[in-house]
Design an enzyme around this catalytic site. Sequence first.
Site, PDB file in Angstrom:
ATOM      1  N   HIS A  42     -62.149  28.734   0.609  1.00 33.50           N
ATOM      2  CA  HIS A  42     -61.786  29.039  -0.782  1.00 33.50           C
ATOM      3  C   HIS A  42     -63.022  29.413  -1.593  1.00 33.50           C
ATOM      4  O   HIS A  42     -64.147  29.221  -1.153  1.00 33.50           O
ATOM      5  CB  HIS A  42     -61.071  27.852  -1.437  1.00 33.50           C
ATOM      6  N   ASP A  56     -58.115  23.330  -6.266  1.00 38.75           N
ATOM      7  CA  ASP A  56     -57.952  22.577  -5.019  1.00 38.75           C
ATOM      8  C   ASP A  56     -57.971  21.061  -5.156  1.00 38.75           C
ATOM      9  O   ASP A  56     -57.990  20.357  -4.148  1.00 38.75           O
ATOM     10  CB  ASP A  56     -59.054  22.978  -4.023  1.00 38.75           C
ATOM     11  N   SER A  84     -54.092  31.979   1.608  1.00 36.97           N
ATOM     12  CA  SER A  84     -54.527  31.496   0.296  1.00 36.97           C
ATOM     13  C   SER A  84     -55.683  32.296  -0.297  1.00 36.97           C
ATOM     14  O   SER A  84     -55.932  32.209  -1.483  1.00 36.97           O
ATOM     15  CB  SER A  84     -54.923  30.019   0.370  1.00 36.97           C
TER      16      SER A  84
END
Length: 177
Positions: free
Chosen positions: A94, A120, A54
């Site tokens: 992230h 998210d 990701s």
Amino acid sequence: MDSLFDDLKRMNKRQFLYQVLSFGMIVSSALMIWKGLMVVTGSESPIVVVLSGSMEPAFHRGDLLFLTNFEQDPIRVGEIVVFKVEGRDIPIVHRVLKLHERDNGTVKFLTKGDNNSVDDRGLYAPGQLWLTKKDIVGRARGLLPYVGMVTIYMNEYPKVKYMLLAGLAGYVLIHRE
């Protein structure tokens, strides 16, 4: 495998105790190093492995990240953070996408994986729209590329873990003095 047990049977009690104590020293040393890193970095988990794609191209699956989490350092947009969400055991790596600062000093933020098309909010706990400082495990400060693949293989293929442990035990028994 039978020869491993035969070697164990042939060991006298002193040799066996020496092997057990040596293994205990290795494990306790590793734990002390881990706890020391926790104190130095301010993070409950100073090292994490990237488990998904990701964050590509910034980080790849299997990269080992070094984290810090000092209370006085403000979180900024663009920074890569590792956070835990209520109900999930595995931390997520992230990038901070948006900040929401209030006059009273509270800061909330939104994250997104570089390789993901949406933010998210779907990963957060039900009803949670923003992360807070308490959700942060740490901030990425450095990496070792692909070193964490060993961890991924051991979790995805448990037989590898047992083969490595058996190989290590065999090595210790063969090379003992």
